[in-house]
Design an enzyme around this catalytic site. Structure first.
Site, short mmCIF file in Angstrom:
data_model
loop_
_atom_site.label_atom_id
_atom_site.label_comp_id
_atom_site.label_asym_id
_atom_site.label_seq_id
_atom_site.Cartn_x
_atom_site.Cartn_y
_atom_site.Cartn_z
N GLY A 66 -18.13 0.47 15.18
CA GLY A 66 -16.90 -0.09 15.73
C GLY A 66 -17.19 -1.08 16.85
O GLY A 66 -18.29 -1.11 17.38
N PRO A 67 -16.18 -1.88 17.18
CA PRO A 67 -16.37 -2.92 18.20
C PRO A 67 -16.65 -2.33 19.58
O PRO A 67 -16.41 -1.14 19.80
CB PRO A 67 -15.04 -3.67 18.19
CG PRO A 67 -14.06 -2.77 17.54
CD PRO A 67 -14.83 -1.88 16.62
N PRO A 68 -17.16 -3.13 20.50
CA PRO A 68 -17.47 -2.64 21.84
C PRO A 68 -16.22 -2.11 22.55
O PRO A 68 -15.13 -2.66 22.38
CB PRO A 68 -17.99 -3.88 22.57
CG PRO A 68 -18.34 -4.86 21.53
CD PRO A 68 -17.50 -4.55 20.34
N GLY A 69 -16.39 -1.04 23.29
CA GLY A 69 -15.32 -0.56 24.16
C GLY A 69 -14.32 0.38 23.53
O GLY A 69 -13.35 0.78 24.16
N GLY A 71 -14.95 3.42 22.57
CA GLY A 71 -15.20 4.81 22.97
C GLY A 71 -16.33 5.50 22.22
O GLY A 71 -16.39 6.72 22.19
N LYS A 72 -17.26 4.72 21.63
CA LYS A 72 -18.36 5.33 20.89
C LYS A 72 -19.27 6.15 21.81
O LYS A 72 -19.59 7.29 21.50
CB LYS A 72 -19.16 4.23 20.16
CG LYS A 72 -18.31 3.44 19.16
CD LYS A 72 -19.12 2.43 18.36
CE LYS A 72 -19.69 1.30 19.19
NZ LYS A 72 -18.66 0.45 19.83
N THR A 73 -19.64 5.55 22.94
CA THR A 73 -20.48 6.26 23.90
C THR A 73 -19.76 7.49 24.44
O THR A 73 -20.32 8.58 24.54
CB THR A 73 -20.84 5.33 25.07
OG1 THR A 73 -21.34 4.11 24.54
CG2 THR A 73 -21.89 5.95 25.98
N GLU A 288 5.17 -21.10 20.09
CA GLU A 288 5.63 -19.75 20.42
C GLU A 288 7.01 -19.78 21.06
O GLU A 288 7.89 -19.01 20.71
CB GLU A 288 4.60 -19.13 21.38
CG GLU A 288 4.93 -17.77 21.85
CD GLU A 288 4.71 -16.75 20.75
OE1 GLU A 288 5.18 -15.64 20.94
OE2 GLU A 288 4.09 -17.10 19.74
#
Ligand code: ADP
Length: 465
Positions: A66-69, A71-73, A288
């Site tokens: 998964g992408p950084p940040g 919550g893998k760690t 927008e």
């Protein structure tokens, strides 16, 4: 109850051991079922013996993708925390050294320590730094990497099925890993951790709010809906920044406003990394603003949640988005008129481009919304909703394709003129919204409607078609 942590037998102080890990699963939020999969890994420690006796194979390694940040760690630490085992960690980018043999000896040392202090979790961050498919990298750097990778494979095989040392690795690129790494017995269990959903973001914000003095009426949903595309690390940061805001003003509690402001700062931080010219920001803001301002004129589309030109997940160019009340769309309760309103909003960016920049300098940013408008207009006619083919089902008109296209074009033109009329009436408001968007990149509902109150011209509803 977790397995007991045995004391280190060696005299040497373990180099890769992280002490005092007290992360629990309750600290990790917004992951839904993924948590269950990791709870199972905890059981490999606590029930390892039972599993083995019953012939359940315990994996040597688990791969968190998964992408950084996201919550893998944090998850890997929570596994160690819940099981009550030691946590050893290293980033694989530290393995990669120019001196041949250094990476391999680090891997050996890491696993040596983990074994001596078992039960333990070995966490390898950025696995792709060393686990890239062999042969992809040429030269001596490649050889070094191969040696390190081989050592890692040897270590993984050494612990397979034992259940007292479990390796958890993290990567954002599972696709480029060496096939040898993901063979059975090695990293054969892959768990994908996506960016959090809207509800996931609410939960993550709440977890981080637990230890902070939050006002009772904090609207987490408002913050979550403004932070589309953000990950846990960014949401945690929002709470910290909001707390600083509160301290600076000498207030006792963190309010929704503190959080919304912090969210904008966090987003701008993301944006600063995006290299965009002022012209580009202006163009996006014009698109927008046009959609938001046209939409707020229509009963089914007037519930604008926020207006943003922030680049979001998966959209390199950034994009134009107005959050609207989609209830009726999804329930198929649209009236003929509200479909036309919808088309009018979709052609608004193109109309704004013409009004502000002139026909000769049209950009193509609005291409996507124009496409939406075209297909909506076509289904409008095919569905027998246009005056010309009123009540005819597409079954009857299907063989009159050219006529359908002409009638769709007719509808599009009517909507286009209507969008132009609304925008012309609201030039001042358009300029104000564009200006604020370029400055802030996102406007909350409140901020947007404040601008409407100050600059808007709503005394006349747009004509129906
Ligand atoms: P990753 O390893 O995927 O890059 P981290 O686990 O290092 O991400 O996340 C960094 C920090 O962000 C965590 O320490 C935590 O404070 C916060 N965080 C990230 N994801 C979550 C989550 N799902 N729930 C709660 N906090 C999270």
């Amino acid at each position: 109850s977790g397995a007991r942590v045995r004391r280190a037998r060696s005299k040497r102080l373990p180099q890769y051991l992280e002490r005092g890990i007290d992360v629990k699963f309750s600290d990790v939020a917004g992951l839904g079922n993924i948590r269950l999969e990791l709870e199972e890994i905890v059981k490999f420690f606590t029930l390892g013996e039972v599993y083995r006796r019953r012939g359940v194979r315990i994996p040597g390694g688990i791969l968190l993708c998964g992408p950084p940040g996201v919550g893998k760690t944090l998850l890997a630490k929570a596994v160690a925390g819940e099981a009550g085992v030691n946590f050893f960690s290293i980033s694989a980018s530290q393995f990669v050294e120019i001196y041949v043999g250094v990476g391999a000896s680090r891997v050996r040392a890491l696993y040596q320590e983990a074994k001596e202090n078992a039960p333990s979790v070995v966490f390898i961050d950025e696995l792709d730094a060393v686990g890239r498919e062999r042969g992809l990298i040429k030269g001596s750097g490649g050889q070094e990497r191969d040696a390190t990778l081989n050592q890692l494979l040897v270590c993984l095989d050494g612990f397979e099925g034992r259940g007292d040392v479990i390796t958890i690795a993290a990567t954002n690129r599972p696709d480029i890993l060496d096939p040898a790494l993901v063979r059975p017995g090695r990293f054969d269990r892959k768990i994908y951790i996506p960016k959090p959903s809207l509800i996931g973001r609410v939960e993550i914000l709440k977890v981080h709010a637990r230890k902070k003095p939050m006002a009772e009426d904090v609207d987490y949903m408002a913050v979550a809906s403004m932070t589309d595309g953000m990950v846990g690390a960014e949401l945690a940061n929002i709470i910290e920044v909001a707390a600083i805001n509160m301290m600076r003003d000498g207030r006792p509690e963190i309010t929704t406003d503190d959080l919304l402001q912090a969210a904008q700062i966090e987003e701008r931080g993301m944006l600063d990394k995006k290299d965009r010219s002022l012209d580009m920001w202006n163009q996006l803001a014009l698109n927008e603003a046009a959609m938001a301002i046209v939409a707020m004129n229509f009963p089914d589309l007037k519930n604008i949640e926020f207006v943003t030109i922030a680049p979001r997940a998966g959209r390199e160019l950034g994009y134009v988005r107005v959050k609207m009340d989609h209830m009726k769309f999804t329930e198929g309760m649209l009236t003929r008129q509200s479909l036309l309103d919808h088309i009018t909003v979709q052609v608004a960016p193109r109309a704004a481009d013409e009004l502000w920049y002139g026909e000769s300098q049209l950009s193509t940013i609005w291409a996507e919304t124009a496409d939406n408008a075209r297909s909506a207009a076509r289904s409008f006619v095919l569905g027998g909703l246009s005056e010309k083919y009123y009540g005819l089902s597409n079954f009857w008109v299907a063989d009159r394709i050219n006529e359908i296209d002409l009638e769709a074009l007719n509808i599009l033109n009517m909507c286009y003129d209507r969008a132009k009329e609304i925008l012309q009436r609201n030039r001042r408001l358009m300029d104000a919204v564009v200006d604020q968007l370029v400055q802030k990149k996102s406007l909350t509902k409140q901020e947007f409607f404040n601008l409407v109150d100050e600059n808007g011209n709503l005394e006349r509803m747009p004509p129906n078609i």
